[in-house]
Scaffold this motif. Structure first.
Motif, short mmCIF file in Angstrom:
data_model
loop_
_atom_site.label_atom_id
_atom_site.label_comp_id
_atom_site.label_asym_id
_atom_site.label_seq_id
_atom_site.Cartn_x
_atom_site.Cartn_y
_atom_site.Cartn_z
N UNK A 185 -31.04 19.15 18.83
CA UNK A 185 -31.65 20.48 18.77
C UNK A 185 -31.45 21.10 17.39
N UNK A 186 -30.26 20.94 16.86
CA UNK A 186 -29.95 21.48 15.53
C UNK A 186 -30.79 20.81 14.45
N UNK A 187 -30.93 19.50 14.54
CA UNK A 187 -31.74 18.75 13.57
C UNK A 187 -33.19 19.24 13.61
N UNK A 188 -33.72 19.42 14.80
CA UNK A 188 -35.11 19.88 14.95
C UNK A 188 -35.29 21.28 14.38
N UNK A 230 -33.43 30.95 12.73
CA UNK A 230 -32.07 31.10 12.19
C UNK A 230 -31.11 31.56 13.29
N UNK A 231 -31.55 32.48 14.13
CA UNK A 231 -30.73 32.94 15.24
C UNK A 231 -30.47 31.79 16.22
N UNK A 232 -31.49 30.98 16.49
CA UNK A 232 -31.32 29.87 17.41
C UNK A 232 -30.37 28.81 16.85
N UNK A 233 -30.40 28.60 15.55
CA UNK A 233 -29.42 27.71 14.91
C UNK A 233 -28.02 28.26 15.17
N UNK A 234 -27.85 29.56 15.02
CA UNK A 234 -26.54 30.18 15.25
C UNK A 234 -26.06 29.98 16.68
N UNK A 235 -26.98 30.08 17.63
CA UNK A 235 -26.61 29.89 19.04
C UNK A 235 -26.12 28.45 19.26
#
Length: 126
Positions: free
Chosen positions: A60-63, A78-83
């Motif tokens: 998920x992070x790579x995507x 960016x917020x989703x990366x933080x989650x």
């Protein structure tokens, strides 16, 4: 009269599967959408969010990072990366992603709330 060729809308199908709670089918549909439109950051983000729900954090992070390469101004991404980084307990990375999201969109409620939560977890306040 020519034959009509059905072209499935993989994104719509993925959304419907996701709403039904069928995350495996949603992931397959979003993967098809991403394969058909590899330069579409939304297609990559949709797949990333389902991968996160399936607890496949690294994919998920790579995507999401690939999505951000295509659209670095996407505060939601960016917020989703933080989650995801929170789930991985990468507090410094989480902070950086949230700060970027808030810098892009200061009124991004989820990012502001996530940042406040991070500060609370770390016993800090700003």
């Amino acid at each position: 009269m020519g034959a009509y060729i059905f072209q499935p809308d993989w994104t719509e199908m993925g959304i419907n599967f996701q709403k039904q709670g069928n995350l495996q089918a949603a992931a397959k549909a979003f993967l098809k959408a991403a394969e058909e439109h590899p330069d579409n950051p939304t297609a990559l983000s949709n797949l990333a969010l389902v991968m996160f729900e399936l607890k496949h954090y690294i994919p998920a992070l790579v995507l999401l990072k690939k999505s951000l390469q295509l659209d670095s101004g996407n505060a939601d991404a960016h917020n989703n990366v933080a989650v995801i980084l929170r789930a991985l307990q990468d507090w410094a990375g989480m902070r950086k992603s949230l700060q970027t999201a808030i810098q892009i969109q200061p009124t991004h409620i989820q990012a502001v709330n996530n940042y406040a939560s991070l500060l609370h977890l770390q016993g800090q306040s700003e």
